[in-house]
Structure formats: structure tokens, C-alpha cells
Design an enzyme around this catalytic site. Sequence first.
Site, short mmCIF file in Angstrom:
data_model
loop_
_atom_site.label_atom_id
_atom_site.label_comp_id
_atom_site.label_asym_id
_atom_site.label_seq_id
_atom_site.Cartn_x
_atom_site.Cartn_y
_atom_site.Cartn_z
N ASP A 1 20.60 34.68 15.75
CA ASP A 1 19.36 34.17 15.17
C ASP A 1 19.44 34.39 13.66
OD1 ASP A 1 18.84 36.85 14.81
OD2 ASP A 1 16.94 36.88 15.90
N CYS B 1 21.56 39.48 16.90
CA CYS B 1 20.18 39.32 16.42
C CYS B 1 19.91 40.50 15.49
CB CYS B 1 19.19 39.22 17.58
SG CYS B 1 19.11 40.66 18.67
N THR C 1 18.66 43.52 16.18
CA THR C 1 19.06 44.80 16.80
C THR C 1 20.14 44.65 17.86
OG1 THR C 1 17.37 44.47 18.48
CG2 THR C 1 16.73 45.75 16.54
N HIS D 1 34.42 49.41 32.33
CA HIS D 1 33.50 49.72 33.43
C HIS D 1 32.65 48.53 33.86
CE1 HIS D 1 33.31 54.36 32.78
NE2 HIS D 1 34.48 53.88 32.38
N HIS E 1 34.71 50.60 39.81
CA HIS E 1 33.95 49.71 38.93
C HIS E 1 33.80 48.31 39.54
CE1 HIS E 1 33.93 52.90 36.11
NE2 HIS E 1 35.24 52.87 35.91
C1 RB5 Z 1 13.77 38.84 14.64
O1 RB5 Z 1 12.84 39.24 13.68
C2 RB5 Z 1 14.11 39.99 15.58
O2 RB5 Z 1 13.01 40.32 16.36
C3 RB5 Z 1 15.30 39.65 16.42
O3 RB5 Z 1 16.38 39.34 15.61
C4 RB5 Z 1 15.85 40.73 17.35
O4 RB5 Z 1 16.05 41.94 16.69
C5 RB5 Z 1 15.22 40.88 18.64
O5 RB5 Z 1 15.62 41.69 19.49
#
Ligand code: RB5
Length: 151
Positions: free
Chosen positions: A8, A66, A68, A99, A135
Amino acid sequence: MTLYIASDHAGFALKEKIKAALKVQKITVEDLGTNNEESVDYPDFAETLSRRVAQKPEQNKGILVCGTGIGMSIAANKVPGVRAAMIYDDFSAKAASEHNDANVACFGGRTQKIGDVKRWIEKWMKTPASLETRHRRRIDKITEIEEKNCC
Ligand code: RB5
């Protein structure tokens, strides 16, 4: 094996750095977007990439980025055949393959650095899945959950 990558807006910068690192290693990757830092919704990209990986889940692989890595991994795991792992250190990079036979690796553009991510991708891609062991049984149980809850 086809390797796909998608992100994203929050993962875009790291995605571009990952592509550059893979290019140096002569690893071909198919980019499914996004193509800039304009706000988009990560589930759209997770779904597109996951459907491509799921066409040949034992051969294809995907990298999702993304902010996180968490949202991408949650969304990717909704597509049957996908085993998406949020990778966060050297051990999880190795174990994700050994695993869990993870066919999708997820990273955080706002939380992780390219130097680490590059090393973790290498570990994840080079470590074989340990499928002659306990596994295998556990992965088969994941597939059973998928089948029981599918459609
Ligand atoms: C976008 O702002 C953020 O929420 C997305 O990139 C991500 O971290 C979601 O898990």
C-alpha cells in the site's frame, strides 16, 4: 516459481527498495502495485497478490508491505492456499519457511529497515520447508481448517 510483490502507500518506499535489492541479486519479481504514495487500501493489494500466489501455492511466492506488515498478513491469510507470515527477525525469517512453509512474507514500511528486510527475505527464500517432519502434519491441519471453513 513466480515471485510477486505488492504494497500500500505506507509500504511503497520499502517495496521499491526491496525490488532494487532483488534486482541486484538477479531475482525477477512481478510488481502488482501500488505505484506511488497516494493513499490506498491494503486489503485490495493483499487480495490481488494472494490470488496470484494461490494459483500455484506450492511454487509461487509473494512479498507484501504495508505500514506494519500486520494488515497485509491478516488479509492475505483469508485467501485459501496462502500461508502469509509477518517476518520480524532472523529466526522468524527461517522458521516462516522451515516450520510454516509460508508462501507470502509480510513486512512493515514504517517499522522495518531495508538492510534487515533484505537479509530476512534471503533467509526465507533460501530455507527449505521441513516437510518430512511434524511440521507437515501441522501445515496439513491448517489446510483442514481452511477446507472446513471454506465457501
Ligand atoms: C495505512 O495507514 C496503515 O494502516 C497500513 O499500511 C497498515 O499498517 C495496516 O496494517
